[in-house]
Design an enzyme around this catalytic site. Structure first.
Site, PDB file in Angstrom:
ATOM      1  N   GLY C 108      37.966  31.822  17.147  1.00 48.04           N
ATOM      2  CA  GLY C 108      38.614  32.534  18.422  1.00 48.04           C
ATOM      3  C   GLY C 108      38.026  31.965  19.611  1.00 48.04           C
ATOM      4  N   CYS C 109      37.351  31.142  19.527  1.00 46.22           N
ATOM      5  CA  CYS C 109      36.731  30.377  20.647  1.00 46.22           C
ATOM      6  C   CYS C 109      38.053  29.233  21.226  1.00 46.22           C
ATOM      7  CB  CYS C 109      35.518  29.350  20.486  1.00 46.22           C
ATOM      8  SG  CYS C 109      35.130  28.600  21.852  1.00 46.22           S
ATOM      9  N   ILE C 110      38.492  29.379  22.280  1.00 49.32           N
ATOM     10  CA  ILE C 110      39.645  28.638  23.023  1.00 49.32           C
ATOM     11  C   ILE C 110      39.023  27.252  23.479  1.00 49.32           C
ATOM     12  CG2 ILE C 110      41.751  28.594  23.975  1.00 49.32           C
ATOM     13  CD1 ILE C 110      41.161  31.975  24.301  1.00 49.32           C
TER      14      ILE C 110
END
Lengths: 99, 129, 110
Positions: C108-110
């Site tokens: 979920g880390c962009i």
């Protein structure tokens, strides 16, 4: 609630679980391989007939036609086309897919 | 996710994730877990339901060295830290597979299918895997 | 891509994350930190060690929100906030610290 089932009942328990979870007044729409559950005289016909007492059973006509079984559908199943599918989704508060 | 699915004006919605597949034969279980972890950032009211073969996702003692896949089962124990604390397991699905809650690696609530049907009705959004 | 160090080769992905977290050691961590412009101090190592332990136990890199809470619990309240962690890892504790710790990019880390 609208429930969709896209697996054949002869190779998966998706329909069985869906029917356990579909509460009275909801609609179960058979799509893709799920439409095989609509066949009359099949081993699940009895189950479908029983479910019709509390829920509406619908099937996507283009999927039935594609599979050559459009003329083998049991009585009481509501046939819908793609726009009918959209209508069902819009009429209900939420949709659950049984994969 | 569409705007309609996410909160409008700060209201918290009830999100249910339905898990019905065993962990390593298909990608559903891992995908579901990742969506749950990412979705946790939105701080909604999340419930996880494990039905049918989905209960196999939670069995203790998974060891995947021999199949060249990542063992993601320990990650279910991290869910609590993501404020995902409502885990419901189908009583019938467990029994049919010869399992009990003691065979599972996280604390869950074992619930009858008839009760789960009612709980799903109360949700705002249901996501299936 | 790869990092060559003391006769050892560490394979990385196109963003510089180690491909095999078992190959990780403090020497390669120093190199990864240097690439990120981070000067490693005891405080940095504390977070890196915490992340490695967390990953070992849960098989994921924690989200920042979860990391700060867990760090606060383990290392003390004064460290359990994003200000402290961003001071150590200015480009994001999740992204930078995970990379230095040899962990995959957080989910979920962009």
């Amino acid at each position: 609630m609208l429930h969709t089932v896209n697996k054949s009942p002869f190779g998966s328990n998706s329909l069985e679980t869906c029917l356990k979870m579909a509460t009275s007044g909801s609609t179960v729409l058979l799509i893709e391989d799920g439409v095989y559950a609509a066949l009359k005289d099949s081993s699940v016909a009895e189950t479908i007939a029983q479910a019709m007492g509390t829920v509406t059973i619908a099937a996507l006509a283009p999927d039935l036609a594609a599979r050559g079984v459009a003329d083998k559908v049991m009585d009481g199943i509501k046939l819908v086309d793609y726009s009918g599918f959209v209508d069902l989704v819009c009429e209900t508060d939420k949709t659950t897919a049984w994969l | 996710m569409s705007d309609e699915m996410m909160d409008e004006g700060g209201t918290i919605k009830k999100f249910a994730y339905i898990n019905r597949k065993a962990p390593y034969g298909t990608i559903y279980a891992l995908e579901s877990l990742e969506v749950v972890l990412i979705g946790a950032a939105f701080e909604q009211d999340v419930s996880l339901f494990f039905l049918d073969d989905g209960v196999f996702q939670l069995t203790k003692g998974q060891k995947t060295d021999g199949i060249g896949m990542k063992n993601f089962s320990p990650t279910y124990r991290a869910l609590e830290m993501y404020d995902v604390e409502k885990l419901y397991v189908s009583e019938e699905a467990l029994a049919a597979r010869g399992l009990t809650a003691d065979d599972l690696l996280v604390d869950v609530e074992v619930v009858a299918d008839s009760e789960i049907a009612g709980m799903l009705d109360e949700q705002d959004v249901v996501l299936s895997f | 891509m790869a990092i060559e160090l003391n006769g050892k080769t560490y394979e990385t992905d196109e963003e510089g994350y180690l491909l095999n977290l078992n190959e990780w050691d403090r020497d390669v961590a120093e190199i990864l930190a240097k690439d990120e412009g981070v000067d490693m101090t005891e405080s940095h190592w504390e977070v890196i060690d915490f992340l490695r332990e967390y990953y070992d136990e849960y098989q994921i890199a924690p989200a920042v929100r979860v990391l700060t809470k867990a760090i606060g619990k383990k290392l003390g309240k004064e460290k359990g906030n994003s200000k402290y962690l961003y001071e150590l890892f200015p480009y994001g504790p999740a992204k930078q610290a995970c990379k230095i710790a040899g962990l995959p990019k957080p989910t979920g880390c962009i």
